[in-house]
Design a protein around this motif. Structure first.
Motif, PDB file in Angstrom:
ATOM      1  N   SER A 120       0.824  -1.214   0.000  1.00 17.94           N
ATOM      2  CA  SER A 120       0.000   0.000   0.000  1.00 17.94           C
ATOM      3  C   SER A 120       0.858   1.264   0.000  1.00 17.94           C
ATOM      4  O   SER A 120       0.396   2.328  -0.405  1.00 17.94           O
ATOM      5  CB  SER A 120      -0.937   0.000   1.210  1.00 17.94           C
ATOM      6  N   GLY A 121       2.098   1.124   0.468  1.00 12.97           N
ATOM      7  CA  GLY A 121       2.988   2.291   0.469  1.00 12.97           C
ATOM      8  C   GLY A 121       3.482   2.680   1.857  1.00 12.97           C
ATOM      9  O   GLY A 121       3.904   3.812   2.057  1.00 12.97           O
ATOM     10  N   LYS A 281      -4.987  12.101   6.821  1.00  8.71           N
ATOM     11  CA  LYS A 281      -3.959  13.059   7.249  1.00  8.71           C
ATOM     12  C   LYS A 281      -3.038  13.468   6.105  1.00  8.71           C
ATOM     13  O   LYS A 281      -2.625  14.609   6.024  1.00  8.71           O
ATOM     14  CB  LYS A 281      -3.157  12.475   8.402  1.00  8.71           C
ATOM     15  N   PHE A 282      -2.686  12.496   5.276  1.00 13.01           N
ATOM     16  CA  PHE A 282      -1.783  12.823   4.172  1.00 13.01           C
ATOM     17  C   PHE A 282      -2.261  12.153   2.900  1.00 13.01           C
ATOM     18  O   PHE A 282      -2.994  11.160   2.945  1.00 13.01           O
ATOM     19  CB  PHE A 282      -0.375  12.280   4.446  1.00 13.01           C
ATOM     20  N   ILE A 283      -1.781  12.663   1.783  1.00 15.76           N
ATOM     21  CA  ILE A 283      -1.956  11.944   0.532  1.00 15.76           C
ATOM     22  C   ILE A 283      -0.616  11.822  -0.177  1.00 15.76           C
ATOM     23  O   ILE A 283       0.196  12.752  -0.172  1.00 15.76           O
ATOM     24  CB  ILE A 283      -3.002  12.608  -0.395  1.00 15.76           C
ATOM     25  N   GLY A 284      -0.423  10.664  -0.751  1.00 15.31           N
ATOM     26  CA  GLY A 284       0.804  10.392  -1.499  1.00 15.31           C
ATOM     27  C   GLY A 284       0.528  10.635  -2.970  1.00 15.31           C
ATOM     28  O   GLY A 284      -0.480  10.185  -3.498  1.00 15.31           O
ATOM     29  N   THR A 285       1.437  11.390  -3.605  1.00 15.50           N
ATOM     30  CA  THR A 285       1.158  11.776  -4.989  1.00 15.50           C
ATOM     31  C   THR A 285       2.275  11.395  -5.952  1.00 15.50           C
ATOM     32  O   THR A 285       2.401  11.996  -7.010  1.00 15.50           O
ATOM     33  CB  THR A 285       0.935  13.297  -5.077  1.00 15.50           C
ATOM     34  N   GLY A 286       3.077  10.409  -5.580  1.00 18.23           N
ATOM     35  CA  GLY A 286       4.128   9.989  -6.500  1.00 18.23           C
ATOM     36  C   GLY A 286       5.127   9.111  -5.782  1.00 18.23           C
ATOM     37  O   GLY A 286       5.027   8.888  -4.575  1.00 18.23           O
ATOM     38  N   GLU A 287       6.099   8.602  -6.528  1.00 18.73           N
ATOM     39  CA  GLU A 287       7.057   7.675  -5.917  1.00 18.73           C
ATOM     40  C   GLU A 287       8.191   8.381  -5.192  1.00 18.73           C
ATOM     41  O   GLU A 287       8.853   7.795  -4.348  1.00 18.73           O
ATOM     42  CB  GLU A 287       7.608   6.737  -6.994  1.00 18.73           C
TER      43      GLU A 287
END
Ligand SMILES: Nc1nc2c(ncn2[C@@H]2O[C@H](COP(=O)(O)OP(=O)(O)OP(=O)(O)O)[C@@H](O)[C@H]2O)c(=O)[nH]1
Ligand SMILES: [Mg+2]
Length: 458
Positions: A120-121, A281-287
């Protein structure tokens, strides 16, 4: 640079495009009938369902919009569109969580535990959060804890990330018990004054009692200030059950939605917020390690509805624009000495802001106003100019008059692999800009400056 990929919310395009279409229809009406409301809410319902938002969330959403519309008595009234859009927006903000919820960094050290399904990251996000908190909250001595002993490469992955960030990673190899790893890591953190501890735990394909118990034990040992559940935007509806089980056992304090840059529909991951009442709380937008943004429900709703997001745009500009450099360029412009080095600097700063097509979406009222083709051609012009300028010598950049020489022209064209026509286009554009700046400087000195003189790259 935090939020380097701020504009990479491709995931939202799917829902956004559909909702914006329904809202555009509302805008074109002078009076809304009951039938119109039914049709619009039906369209919103379809848009949400197609974006894979959970059915229960969709039903509540529609019910609440209908109630508010009836309560507001906009049916039959003149110019109802603003009010209708506000109702939909407020509801969207509510689904997304209301006010922005910052991550808790109160303890010393602040302890954050990462959980979630395999892939999931978690590990990537652990590193991203370290970067975020060192920059935004002044954490100076973070420790990453490698508590995933099951996947063979997991520890190495964390060590590589630690090296990249130049921070310490605590690990005891693959044979230690994760509980002991965490115990020792915390002891080290306390005695050596680390101010942030992030525990990266093992992923699981699905819920597994043994691993769940391990997480419960780690929680008891570490007493984290935050337990984050990492959910991938690509997940289907089953992620809601998974999150629910994690929450029952661990009392999750927040979620992180990763892979927002993918074209996933994302509705399932977003539904966790409303169904379980856990803030995003956060969003991931790339590697990349910088590709993490704090989650702002209101800004996100604006963006989904195509209403722009000026706050993010300003923050973004503040982050990437080098103030000293800009001042220097401004001074050079004013003194009529603008050269190709300055132009190159400007191009680089613009590029750091992100793709034009994404920036445009953040400006209220601009979304969809400039054609994709036009944006693409401006974008490729910038790239072309950069390539051509890169093939010039320092001397040529600083003294554009040298570019009049035919042999230099031939050399630059050859070196850059571009055509004479493209080269001429840059020179003409540059000359046009220089001329404009000289005029502007002159009129400013005379006190007759008019901002429409600022042309920029056409
Ligand atoms: N595009 C994109 N890729 C991401 C993002 N976050 C993580 N990834 C990628 O997703 C993959 C899995 O990320 P990890 O951080 O290893 O996931 P994990 O949850 O630690 O995985 P396990 O330890 O195996 O459970 C990697 O290839 C990451 O680069 C994101 O926001 N966007
Ligand atoms: Mg991992």
């Amino acid at each position: 640079m935090i939020g380097n990929f701020l504009y990479n919310y491709d995931m939202l395009d799917f829902l956004g495009k559909r909702l914006q279409k329904s809202m555009a229809k509302v805008k074109s009406k002078r009076v809304l009938s009951e039938e119109d409301i039914l049709r619009v809410t039906r369209e919103i319902k379809m848009a949400l369902l197609e974006a894979d938002v959970n059915l229960i969330v969709v039903k509540q959403f529609i019910k609440s919009v209908k109630e508010k519309v009836i309560g507001s008595e906009i049916i039959g009234k003149l110019n109802p569109s603003q009010q209708m859009i506000k109702i939909v927006k407020d509801e969207l903000v509510d689904v997304l969580g209301g006010k922005t919820k910052e991550v808790k960094i109160s303890g010393n050290p602040s302890i954050i535990m990462m959980t979630g399904l395999q892939g999931s990251g978690k590990t990537t996000t652990s590193a991203k959060i370290v970067k975020y908190l060192t920059k935004k909250e002044g954490k100076t001595k973070p420790l990453l804890v490698a508590a995933d002993v099951y996947r063979p490469a997991a520890i190495d992955q964390l060590i590589v990330l630690g090296k990249q960030l130049k921070i310490d990673v605590f690990s005891k190899g693959n044979n230690a018990d994760p509980r002991d790893i965490v115990k020792e890591a915390l002891k080290k953190a306390k005695t050596e004054n680390y101010d942030l501890v992030i525990i990266d735990t093992a992923g699981r394909l699905s819920i597994n009692e043994e691993l769940m118990k391990e997480l419960v034990d780690i929680k008891k040992i570490a007493k984290p200030h935050e337990i984050l559940f990492v959910a991938d935007a690509l997940s289907g509806q089953d992620v809601i059950n998974v999150a629910s089980t994690f929450n029952e056992r661990l009392s999750i304090t927040g979620t992180v939605i990763t892979k927002m840059d993918s074209d996933a529909r994302g509705g399932a991951a977003l539904s966790i917020r409303k169904l379980l009442n856990i803030p995003i709380k956060f969003i991931g937008t790339g590697e990349k390690i910088s590709a993490l943004d704090l989650f702002h429900p209101e800004r996100m709703a604006d963006r989904i509805l195509g209403m722009g997001d000026v706050l993010s745009l300003i923050e973004k500009a503040e982050e990437v624009i080098d103030e000293k450099k800009s001042k220097k360029i401004m001074n050079r412009m004013m003194s009529g000495n603008f050269n190709l080095d300055d132009l190159m600097d400007q191009l680089t700063q613009m590029k750091k802001m992100g793709k034009m097509s994404k920036i445009i979406k953040l400006i209220p009222g601009m979304n969809g106003k400039i054609s994709e083709d036009k944006l693409k051609s401006s974008e490729s012009k910038l790239i072309l100019y950069e390539i051509l300028i890169s093939s010039m010598t320092q001397e040529e950049r600083r003294n554009p008059r040298l570019l009049k020489s035919a042999s230099r022209k031939v050399r630059i064209i050859k070196g850059s692999g571009r055509s004479a026509q493209e080269y001429n286009a840059l020179i003409n554009e540059f000359e046009r800009m220089s001329k404009q700046m000289k005029q502007m400087a002159k009129s400013m000195k005379e006190g007759s400056f008019n901002p429409s003189m600022l042309g920029g790259i056409k």
